[in-house]
Design a protein around this motif. Sequence first.
Motif, PDB file in Angstrom:
ATOM      1  N   ALA A 218      31.321 -26.552   6.889  1.00  0.00           N
ATOM      2  CA  ALA A 218      30.928 -25.812   5.682  1.00  0.00           C
ATOM      3  C   ALA A 218      31.286 -24.330   5.814  1.00  0.00           C
ATOM      4  O   ALA A 218      31.764 -23.705   4.857  1.00  0.00           O
ATOM      5  CB  ALA A 218      29.431 -25.980   5.433  1.00  0.00           C
ATOM      6  N   ARG A 219      31.081 -23.766   6.994  1.00  0.00           N
ATOM      7  CA  ARG A 219      31.431 -22.362   7.230  1.00  0.00           C
ATOM      8  C   ARG A 219      32.941 -22.157   7.127  1.00  0.00           C
ATOM      9  O   ARG A 219      33.418 -21.199   6.515  1.00  0.00           O
ATOM     10  CB  ARG A 219      30.944 -21.914   8.602  1.00  0.00           C
ATOM     11  CG  ARG A 219      31.241 -20.466   8.904  1.00  0.00           C
ATOM     12  CD  ARG A 219      30.844 -20.092  10.331  1.00  0.00           C
ATOM     13  NE  ARG A 219      31.308 -18.778  10.657  1.00  0.00           N
ATOM     14  CZ  ARG A 219      32.547 -18.467  11.000  1.00  0.00           C
ATOM     15  NH1 ARG A 219      33.463 -19.406  11.069  1.00  0.00           N
ATOM     16  NH2 ARG A 219      32.895 -17.228  11.270  1.00  0.00           N
ATOM     17  N   LEU A 220      33.700 -23.076   7.717  1.00  0.00           N
ATOM     18  CA  LEU A 220      35.158 -22.991   7.666  1.00  0.00           C
ATOM     19  C   LEU A 220      35.652 -23.093   6.222  1.00  0.00           C
ATOM     20  O   LEU A 220      36.564 -22.365   5.823  1.00  0.00           O
ATOM     21  CB  LEU A 220      35.787 -24.070   8.537  1.00  0.00           C
ATOM     22  CG  LEU A 220      37.310 -24.096   8.585  1.00  0.00           C
ATOM     23  CD1 LEU A 220      37.841 -22.810   9.198  1.00  0.00           C
ATOM     24  CD2 LEU A 220      37.792 -25.303   9.369  1.00  0.00           C
ATOM     25  N   GLN A 221      35.043 -23.968   5.433  1.00  0.00           N
ATOM     26  CA  GLN A 221      35.449 -24.118   4.037  1.00  0.00           C
ATOM     27  C   GLN A 221      35.153 -22.839   3.255  1.00  0.00           C
ATOM     28  O   GLN A 221      35.949 -22.411   2.423  1.00  0.00           O
ATOM     29  CB  GLN A 221      34.737 -25.307   3.390  1.00  0.00           C
ATOM     30  CG  GLN A 221      35.220 -25.605   1.986  1.00  0.00           C
ATOM     31  CD  GLN A 221      36.682 -25.984   1.942  1.00  0.00           C
ATOM     32  OE1 GLN A 221      37.130 -26.877   2.655  1.00  0.00           O
ATOM     33  NE2 GLN A 221      37.468 -25.306   1.100  1.00  0.00           N
ATOM     34  N   ALA A 222      34.031 -22.200   3.543  1.00  0.00           N
ATOM     35  CA  ALA A 222      33.689 -20.942   2.865  1.00  0.00           C
ATOM     36  C   ALA A 222      34.691 -19.841   3.214  1.00  0.00           C
ATOM     37  O   ALA A 222      35.112 -19.069   2.340  1.00  0.00           O
ATOM     38  CB  ALA A 222      32.277 -20.510   3.247  1.00  0.00           C
ATOM     39  N   VAL A 223      35.094 -19.771   4.479  1.00  0.00           N
ATOM     40  CA  VAL A 223      36.083 -18.769   4.889  1.00  0.00           C
ATOM     41  C   VAL A 223      37.435 -19.062   4.243  1.00  0.00           C
ATOM     42  O   VAL A 223      38.136 -18.144   3.792  1.00  0.00           O
ATOM     43  CB  VAL A 223      36.188 -18.703   6.429  1.00  0.00           C
ATOM     44  CG1 VAL A 223      37.357 -17.831   6.863  1.00  0.00           C
ATOM     45  CG2 VAL A 223      34.887 -18.190   7.032  1.00  0.00           C
ATOM     46  N   ALA A 224      37.819 -20.339   4.162  1.00  0.00           N
ATOM     47  CA  ALA A 224      39.093 -20.702   3.525  1.00  0.00           C
ATOM     48  C   ALA A 224      39.066 -20.324   2.043  1.00  0.00           C
ATOM     49  O   ALA A 224      40.058 -19.800   1.504  1.00  0.00           O
ATOM     50  CB  ALA A 224      39.372 -22.187   3.701  1.00  0.00           C
ATOM     51  N   ASP A 225      37.943 -20.583   1.378  1.00  0.00           N
ATOM     52  CA  ASP A 225      37.824 -20.203  -0.032  1.00  0.00           C
ATOM     53  C   ASP A 225      37.941 -18.694  -0.212  1.00  0.00           C
ATOM     54  O   ASP A 225      38.621 -18.214  -1.123  1.00  0.00           O
ATOM     55  CB  ASP A 225      36.478 -20.679  -0.593  1.00  0.00           C
ATOM     56  CG  ASP A 225      36.403 -22.188  -0.731  1.00  0.00           C
ATOM     57  OD1 ASP A 225      37.464 -22.844  -0.759  1.00  0.00           O
ATOM     58  OD2 ASP A 225      35.274 -22.709  -0.799  1.00  0.00           O
ATOM     59  N   LEU A 226      37.292 -17.950   0.662  1.00  0.00           N
ATOM     60  CA  LEU A 226      37.345 -16.484   0.580  1.00  0.00           C
ATOM     61  C   LEU A 226      38.762 -15.962   0.839  1.00  0.00           C
ATOM     62  O   LEU A 226      39.235 -15.051   0.151  1.00  0.00           O
ATOM     63  CB  LEU A 226      36.366 -15.883   1.585  1.00  0.00           C
ATOM     64  CG  LEU A 226      36.149 -14.385   1.526  1.00  0.00           C
ATOM     65  CD1 LEU A 226      35.607 -13.975   0.168  1.00  0.00           C
ATOM     66  CD2 LEU A 226      35.205 -13.961   2.630  1.00  0.00           C
ATOM     67  N   ALA A 227      39.453 -16.568   1.804  1.00  0.00           N
ATOM     68  CA  ALA A 227      40.826 -16.155   2.099  1.00  0.00           C
ATOM     69  C   ALA A 227      41.746 -16.467   0.919  1.00  0.00           C
ATOM     70  O   ALA A 227      42.621 -15.650   0.566  1.00  0.00           O
ATOM     71  CB  ALA A 227      41.323 -16.852   3.360  1.00  0.00           C
ATOM     72  N   ALA A 228      41.539 -17.632   0.298  1.00  0.00           N
ATOM     73  CA  ALA A 228      42.364 -17.976  -0.863  1.00  0.00           C
ATOM     74  C   ALA A 228      42.092 -17.016  -2.021  1.00  0.00           C
ATOM     75  O   ALA A 228      43.027 -16.616  -2.743  1.00  0.00           O
ATOM     76  CB  ALA A 228      42.087 -19.414  -1.287  1.00  0.00           C
ATOM     77  N   LEU A 229      40.849 -16.623  -2.202  1.00  0.00           N
ATOM     78  CA  LEU A 229      40.535 -15.646  -3.261  1.00  0.00           C
ATOM     79  C   LEU A 229      41.186 -14.292  -2.986  1.00  0.00           C
ATOM     80  O   LEU A 229      41.695 -13.638  -3.904  1.00  0.00           O
ATOM     81  CB  LEU A 229      39.025 -15.485  -3.381  1.00  0.00           C
ATOM     82  CG  LEU A 229      38.293 -16.612  -4.100  1.00  0.00           C
ATOM     83  CD1 LEU A 229      36.792 -16.433  -3.953  1.00  0.00           C
ATOM     84  CD2 LEU A 229      38.698 -16.652  -5.565  1.00  0.00           C
ATOM     85  N   ALA A 230      41.185 -13.878  -1.723  1.00  0.00           N
ATOM     86  CA  ALA A 230      41.825 -12.605  -1.374  1.00  0.00           C
ATOM     87  C   ALA A 230      43.325 -12.674  -1.631  1.00  0.00           C
ATOM     88  O   ALA A 230      43.925 -11.715  -2.143  1.00  0.00           O
ATOM     89  CB  ALA A 230      41.550 -12.269   0.097  1.00  0.00           C
TER      90      ALA A 230
END
Length: 160
Positions: free
Chosen positions: A79-91
């Motif tokens: 879940a943490r990894l998915q949140a970081v991936a989502d944030l990176a994609a948004l950036a």
Amino acid sequence: MIPEQGAATPGSDRQGAATAGSDRQGAATAGSDRQGAGDPRALCGEHGSGTINSVALILLALALAVVLGGVGTAHREQARLQAVADLAALAGAEQSATAPWEDVGERPCAAASSVAAANGVALQSCDVRGSDCLVVATQSVRIAGISTILHANARAGPGS
């Protein structure tokens, strides 16, 4: 020579014979319903069996706790990894959302990689398609002594 207890000897009295007969009757009774119920020697092989069963149940409970703890840790890290991936994609999508005639170059992927690195995650791939940014993040985790690699995919952008 001393005769065994309960054994009939030649010339013994009637009471000794009765004793021998009662021993035979006791042996027959012991073998029927409850083997050796009154004989403490019959339970010799069962001493400590409760302890062994208790230890086995405790070990089973510990193994179950380790497995459930590992599953919980894996779920939390995913879940943490998915949140970081989502944030990176948004950036990355923020950097790619420019005028259609402007070339964004590597800025979206650089921004996505920077966000991922700040959160301790590596980007396996970054792809910019129009204004969309697609990333695949990976992280190596150790769960209950077993090392594994988790993957998360994310896409951000206005879509089509």
